[in-house]
Write an enzyme that holds these catalytic residues in place. Structure first.
Site, mmCIF file in Angstrom:
data_model
loop_
_atom_site.group_PDB
_atom_site.id
_atom_site.type_symbol
_atom_site.label_atom_id
_atom_site.label_comp_id
_atom_site.label_asym_id
_atom_site.label_seq_id
_atom_site.Cartn_x
_atom_site.Cartn_y
_atom_site.Cartn_z
ATOM 1 N N CYS A 102 -6.620 12.607 -10.854
ATOM 2 C CA CYS A 102 -5.680 11.488 -10.703
ATOM 3 C C CYS A 102 -4.266 11.977 -10.407
ATOM 4 O O CYS A 102 -3.643 11.547 -9.444
ATOM 5 C CB CYS A 102 -5.672 10.635 -11.968
ATOM 6 S SG CYS A 102 -4.500 9.279 -11.846
ATOM 7 N N CYS A 137 -5.011 9.561 -7.453
ATOM 8 C CA CYS A 137 -4.214 8.318 -7.469
ATOM 9 C C CYS A 137 -2.726 8.525 -7.254
ATOM 10 O O CYS A 137 -2.100 7.796 -6.481
ATOM 11 C CB CYS A 137 -4.381 7.570 -8.795
ATOM 12 S SG CYS A 137 -5.799 8.017 -9.767
ATOM 13 N N LYS A 179 -1.741 10.032 -3.781
ATOM 14 C CA LYS A 179 -2.200 9.042 -2.798
ATOM 15 C C LYS A 179 -1.253 7.849 -2.765
ATOM 16 O O LYS A 179 -0.860 7.386 -1.700
ATOM 17 C CB LYS A 179 -3.614 8.587 -3.137
ATOM 18 C CG LYS A 179 -4.089 7.417 -2.304
ATOM 19 C CD LYS A 179 -5.198 6.649 -2.978
ATOM 20 C CE LYS A 179 -4.719 5.884 -4.197
ATOM 21 N NZ LYS A 179 -5.844 5.329 -4.966
ATOM 22 N N TYR A 220 -13.514 3.333 -0.921
ATOM 23 C CA TYR A 220 -12.067 3.077 -1.003
ATOM 24 C C TYR A 220 -11.245 4.313 -0.662
ATOM 25 O O TYR A 220 -10.161 4.190 -0.085
ATOM 26 C CB TYR A 220 -11.676 2.464 -2.354
ATOM 27 C CG TYR A 220 -11.774 3.361 -3.550
ATOM 28 C CD1 TYR A 220 -10.688 4.104 -3.969
ATOM 29 C CD2 TYR A 220 -12.954 3.460 -4.290
ATOM 30 C CE1 TYR A 220 -10.761 4.924 -5.071
ATOM 31 C CE2 TYR A 220 -13.035 4.278 -5.395
ATOM 32 C CZ TYR A 220 -11.946 5.013 -5.784
ATOM 33 O OH TYR A 220 -12.018 5.847 -6.871
ATOM 34 N N GLU A 236 -8.504 4.000 2.192
ATOM 35 C CA GLU A 236 -7.100 4.197 1.812
ATOM 36 C C GLU A 236 -6.439 5.253 2.683
ATOM 37 O O GLU A 236 -5.328 5.058 3.191
ATOM 38 C CB GLU A 236 -7.007 4.596 0.334
ATOM 39 C CG GLU A 236 -7.278 3.447 -0.610
ATOM 40 C CD GLU A 236 -7.316 3.855 -2.076
ATOM 41 O OE1 GLU A 236 -7.162 2.979 -2.929
ATOM 42 O OE2 GLU A 236 -7.505 5.068 -2.373
ATOM 43 N N HIS A 248 6.800 -20.804 -7.091
ATOM 44 C CA HIS A 248 6.993 -21.073 -5.667
ATOM 45 C C HIS A 248 8.330 -20.511 -5.176
ATOM 46 O O HIS A 248 9.307 -20.573 -5.910
ATOM 47 C CB HIS A 248 6.969 -22.601 -5.462
ATOM 48 C CG HIS A 248 7.091 -23.006 -4.034
ATOM 49 N ND1 HIS A 248 6.072 -22.862 -3.118
ATOM 50 C CD2 HIS A 248 8.136 -23.561 -3.356
ATOM 51 C CE1 HIS A 248 6.466 -23.312 -1.949
ATOM 52 N NE2 HIS A 248 7.726 -23.738 -2.051
ATOM 53 N N GLU A 259 0.743 -18.095 -5.839
ATOM 54 C CA GLU A 259 0.674 -19.477 -6.330
ATOM 55 C C GLU A 259 -0.606 -20.163 -5.840
ATOM 56 O O GLU A 259 -1.099 -21.115 -6.450
ATOM 57 C CB GLU A 259 1.905 -20.280 -5.905
ATOM 58 C CG GLU A 259 1.995 -20.582 -4.420
ATOM 59 C CD GLU A 259 3.249 -21.377 -4.064
ATOM 60 O OE1 GLU A 259 3.347 -22.539 -4.497
ATOM 61 O OE2 GLU A 259 4.122 -20.827 -3.366
#
Length: 452
Positions: free
Chosen positions: A43, A48, A51, A178, A182, A435, A440
């Site tokens: 990681c 992670c 990356k 992934y 990625e 908003h 939302e």
């Protein structure tokens, strides 16, 4: 019998370091840890963290165009890989230092060498030193693997990307998971010409079909040349390029080929076979719900067990191990409803069941909307986002939430709390919309788009 340590941890990644730190610092156990490579594991050192920093770097190119659309007089420049790489590695060095200090400050003794298990309570270091421990925890992680085929030695993996001397002009990425997707987005954003091969019918297998379909569409729109149902037959060096022969009959010349088609657990040569510790089909260490192997004093957590291969899961497993073994509170690891983000471009955030998985289990209603967000629309982009809820017809519980949008990772963390708590569609409906935001839409969808 007295032991040198209460706990000996093999592996200095996120899971192993967390278990060692908490066992030593919070329960007073005498703990040692051995790591043959760099502290922080996949990681922090080759996953992670670097990356995500590369994702950030790659997202600046379209920002310049967008800024111009918003009235800013900003001119495009060129990306300096050399300068970025120096800063990247300085940051990784800093983080490794943080991990080492965490262990030291909590009284964990660390050994910078490989370790193997000799018997249920004995560990041997590479230099021959043997030590005993009441409990042994294996947290050795996993590694990327390249399948064997003619010329496969020319391929690099995600581990090598962070160390390239120069960025290639062109790269072929093989894989549809992934990691492959990625890096396709990252390198495309940094100006590399990216082609992606995936042997399956659609990228991101196992994720919601509608969501992964949109991600693939947007990747193609962004300039990534995605070839589905395609694999490599052979590769040959040709000058300073690589000639690739594909299963679809085409040939191409590229500067680099990166494989991201799978990972293997780091469980070889640990001495497991002699102890009768069972391993699965991929070589993973088989454990029960408390992360215990068939040898009562030996436990394993993280990617080496190939359960859910995510950093926060390894950390959770490490914490549950400490609760079970050192706090007398048997704690199974909860692998249900884990929110996760895929840092593709656009990002995808997901928690719970996909539409396909849910439809196999019960009658469901699908609430979904796809639209051009305000910021991108104003800048003249055609990029679309997706907000999607999978709802049980019987209980109205939200069984899954899928978001494809900039910032989806941040959104899904919060949506994950609601889904984990068992929120119903009515709970979402009762929540006032913030908003104007993209998210939302998650609380304003009144009518299902379909049932299944």
């Amino acid at each position: 019998m007295s032991f040198d340590y209460d706990l000996f941890v093999i592996g200095g990644g996120s899971g192993g370091v967390r278990a060692a730190r908490v066992a030593a610092g919070e329960t007073g156990a005498k703990v040692a840890l051995a790591e043959e490579d760099r502290y922080g594991g996949t990681c922090v050192i080759r996953g992670c963290v670097p990356k995500k920093l590369m994702v950030f770097a790659s997202e600046f190119a379209p920002m310049v165009e967008d800024a111009q659309s918003f009235g800013w007089d900003i001119q495009p420049g060129s990306f300096d890989w050399g300068s970025f790489k120096v800063k990247l590695h300085a940051e990784l060095d800093r983080l490794e230092g943080v991990y080492r200090n965490i262990l030291k400050n909590n009284g964990v003794e660390s050994f910078d060498q490989r370790a193997r298990i000799v018997d249920p309570h004995t560990v041997e270091l590479a230099d021959g030193t043997r030590m005993t421990a009441r409990h042994i925890l294996i947290a050795t992680g996993g590694r990327p693997v390249v399948p064997d085929f003619p010329g496969s030695d020319l391929a690099i993996t995600s581990n090598d990307i962070f160390h390239l001397e120069t960025l290639p002009d062109s790269i072929l990425i093989v894989g549809g998971g992934y990691i492959a997707c990625e890096f396709a987005g990252i390198l495309n954003g940094l100006g590399v010409q990216v082609t992606q091969f995936y042997r399956g019918a659609q990228i991101l297998r196992g994720f919601d079909d509608e969501a992964r379909g949109l991600v693939c569409e947007e990747m193609c729109q962004n300039g990534i040349d995605v070839h589905l149902g395609t694999n490599i037959i052979e590769m040959k060096r040709e000058g300073d390029k690589i000639r690739v022969k594909a299963t679809n009959g085409s040939e191409m010349l590229v500067d680099q080929v990166m494989y991201a088609t799978g990972r293997a657990p780091n469980a070889d040569e640990l001495g497991l076979e002699a102890l009768g510790i069972e391993r699965g089909r991929k070589g993973e260490i088989l454990v029960d719900e408390y992360s215990q192997t068939g040898v009562p004093s030996i436990y394993a957590i993280g990617d080496v067990t190939d359960r859910v291969n995510l950093t926060p899961v390894a950390i959770r497993e490490g914490m549950a191990f400490v609760d079970t073994v050192f706090r007398g509170k048997p704690t199974p690891v909860d692998h249900e409803l884990i929110p996760t983000a895929i840092f593709t471009q656009p990002e995808m955030g997901t928690v719970g069941l996909s539409e396909e998985e849910a439809a196999e289990q019960e009658s469901i209603e699908i609430y979904a909307t796809s639209f051009k967000p305000m910021q991108q629309s104003f800048a003249g982009r055609s990029q679309r986002v997706l907000m999607k809820l999978i709802v049980s017809k019987a209980t109205h519980k939200v069984l899954g939430c899928h978001i494809v949008a900039p910032g989806a990772g941040e959104m899904i963390q919060l949506a994950g709390i609601a889904v984990k708590m068992g929120a119903t569609k009515e709970d979402f409906d009762r929540t006032v919309a913030v908003h104007p935001t993209m998210s939302e839409e998650l609380v304003t969808m009144r009518q299902p788009v379909r049932s299944a």
